[in-house]
Design an enzyme around this catalytic site. Structure first.
Site, PDB file in Angstrom:
ATOM      1  N   ASP A 188     -39.145  17.917 -87.397  1.00 32.25           N
ATOM      2  CA  ASP A 188     -38.443  16.699 -87.007  1.00 32.25           C
ATOM      3  C   ASP A 188     -36.981  17.049 -86.733  1.00 32.25           C
ATOM      4  OD1 ASP A 188     -38.247  13.872 -86.646  1.00 32.25           O
ATOM      5  OD2 ASP A 188     -39.726  13.625 -88.238  1.00 32.25           O
ATOM      6  N   HIS A 192     -44.965   7.086 -89.975  1.00 33.99           N
ATOM      7  CA  HIS A 192     -44.259   6.753 -91.220  1.00 33.99           C
ATOM      8  C   HIS A 192     -43.475   5.449 -91.136  1.00 33.99           C
ATOM      9  CE1 HIS A 192     -41.323   8.722 -88.674  1.00 33.99           C
ATOM     10  NE2 HIS A 192     -40.363   8.233 -89.424  1.00 33.99           N
TER      11      HIS A 192
END
Length: 557
Positions: free
Chosen positions: A98, A329
């Site tokens: 990420d 998420h």
């Protein structure tokens, strides 16, 4: 359309805090992930997208990074991370990290320097402005609630934060800042990672002057998003990033881009554009939002979803590439959202997987999706951890809104729904930890867990495994043309895939009642064979089809 490994891959997102805890401190970690790699291999995963594991004070669960080249203590060490990469590569899996470069943590050394004085060399790494008429420089609101500006006593100026006040925005106008980011990216790529997922990366170019936006009735602050989403220099930045970094490696890149439309996505992902491989967009994830946004609940109207996904499929058909997802998420669990997490839990979870995995694009599986993990209903707000959820609750209470109505919105849409610990088995805390979990485990883990599903032929896990196998066996699922059928039908999602002389027909009943449907002539073939079905036993393709509740079936024509 060029063939690429990342087009043929299936990606699994790990949210490390909630995946697997190895040391009993209640927080998932890198050694915990390593212990579960064989599980991911069994599922058929090609690529793991790892949510941030960098050093962070955890104001926004790791999306506030204080050191881009170190690992958060709670997650382990760089040696642990090195072993994770090796173990993944040994199993033929790839790792994408990420990349969070719209903002950093306010505890990053750059920001610590930046706030010291107006002439500090790092001052221009962030976006500082003088007060305007004794208050904020403009009227923008933060995406997490409140103002997007924070006053700093030290120098008497405000800094911009589109998210938490502990997440100051980086100033991409500064070429030295961009150079630092590119060097950091190269450092990770040289360690051997296989690409980046880039967080809110279409926010990095802001309109010059940062003008005021219109404040909607009943709101204290304006959105401001039209002045920072897909901003004026965004393509210059990506082409520079591609030239300096991305083009030098055989990697996969996906940009998370709220508010991007298919035409803009083609600009970001076109094969001759030299920018990114694909984007994450959110338009299909807002179809059950009321007029006041995500917390304003309304049921999904299926034709809206079909129109939306079809628009994306056709717009990027010849140039560009789609990412396919329902869960991550930041999203509630799809089986609770668009399916039925009670009576038809198994059937609806498999149906939703079929809709997505039979489309053109790269599918993403979010941890627990493959076993049908559901939303959670904690009894009080004290059990929730997510900053966005807590800010919403506090704003609603200040406005005098009923607790019950506010909690119902949180039960349906809160981000902690995705963040409850992974449900591994029936032991205490679902086998996630020997300690006290950082966020409570969903109480339904005794019924929904990975161990039980691995041993059950008919499980959601094994259905996902079969879908992933089919994608590897049939080029048509990866590269075939998509065509919607019966677009106005309010209960059925049906589409065709075509590649050369091959054809597939996908039929999905989106609701919990039997459905009788008449198919068009061109969708019916006497030689059709069934490829996969989410009910036991076979079925015949007929012009008059009867589908069971939440039935999904795919035919090769």
């Amino acid at each position: 359309m060029q063939k690429q490994w990342w087009k043929e891959s299936v990606v699994y997102q790990i949210y490390p805090r909630s995946f697997m805890d190895s040391n009993g401190d209640g927080i998932g970690d890198i050694p915990g992930i390593i212990s579960k790699l064989d599980y991911l291999k069994e599922l058929g995963i090609d690529v793991v997208w790892l949510s941030p594991v960098y050093k962070s004070p955890n104001d926004d669960n790791g999306y506030d990074i204080s050191d881009y080249q170190d690992i958060m203590d709670e997650f382990g060490t760089m040696d642990d991370w090195d072993l994770l990469l090796k173990e993944m590569h040994d199993r033929g899996m790839k790792l994408i990290m990420d990349l969070v470069v719209n903002h950093s943590s306010d505890e990053h050394k750059w920001f610590a320097e930046s706030r010291k004085s107006k002439d500090n060399p790092y001052r221009d790494y962030y976006i500082w402005r003088q007060p305007k008429d004794g208050r904020e420089p403009n009227n923008w609101g933060s995406n997490f609630g409140g103002s997007a500006w924070e006053y700093d006593e030290e120098t008497g100026e405000y800094f911009l934060h589109l998210f938490s006040k502990k997440q100051p925005d980086l100033n991409w106008e500064n070429p030295e800042l961009r150079g630092e980011v590119y060097n950091m990216m190269k450092w990770w790529l040289d360690k051997g990672i296989d690409g980046f997922r880039m967080d809110v990366v279409n926010f990095i170019s802001k309109v010059e002057g940062l003008p005021d936006d219109e404040v909607k009735p009943g709101k204290k602050y304006a959105s401001g998003s039209k002045f920072y989403r897909n901003g004026p220099k965004i393509h210059d930045y990506f082409q520079e990033m591609n030239r300096e970094v991305l083009s030098k490696y055989d990697i996969m890149t996906v940009g998370e881009m709220p508010g991007v439309n298919p035409e803009q996505a083609r600009m970001y992902t076109g094969e001759d554009r030299d920018e990114l491989n694909m984007v994450f967009q959110f338009s299909h994830m807002s179809l059950d939002n009321g007029k006041n946004g995500k917390w304003d609940l309304k049921p999904l109207y299926l034709p809206d979803l079909k129109e939306n996904l079809t628009h994306w499929q056709t717009a990027l058909e010849e140039d560009g590439w789609n990412s396919l997802y329902f869960n991550n998420h930041d999203q509630p669990r799809v089986v609770s959202r668009f399916g039925d997490d009670g009576k038809y839990h198994k059937e609806s979870a498999k149906m939703l997987a079929t809709v997505l995995h039979m489309m053109k694009g790269t599918p993403y599986v979010y941890q627990g999706e493959e076993i049908g993990m559901t939303n959670v209903r904690f009894s009080t707000i004290d059990e929730y951890e997510d900053i966005e959820t807590l800010n919403f609750y506090n704003e609603q209470m200040e406005a005098g809104e009923p607790v019950e109505k506010t909690m119902e919105s949180i039960y349906v849409k809160g981000r902690d729904n995705a963040r409850t610990p992974m449900q591994w088995n029936v032991s205490e805390n679902a086998g996630f930890t020997d300690g006290e979990p950082w966020l409570a485990v969903n109480p339904n883990y005794e019924d929904i867990n990975a161990e039980a599903q691995l041993n059950e032929d008919d499980s959601i896990f094994n259905y996902y495994k079969k879908l992933i196998e089919l994608r590897k066996q049939h080029d048509i699922i990866v590269y075939g043309k998509y065509e919607l059928i019966l677009g106005d039908h309010e209960k059925l999602y049906a589409y065709k895939r075509t590649l050369g002389n091959e054809k597939l027909l996908v039929l999905c009943n989106f609701y919990g009642e039997e459905l009788e449907v008449e198919l068009p002539e061109e969708a019916v073939s006497e030689s059709a064979s069934m490829l996969i079905r989410n009910y036991k036993g076979g079925t015949q393709l007929q012009k008059q089809m009867k589908l069971q509740p939440y039935e999904a079936v795919v035919f090769a024509l």
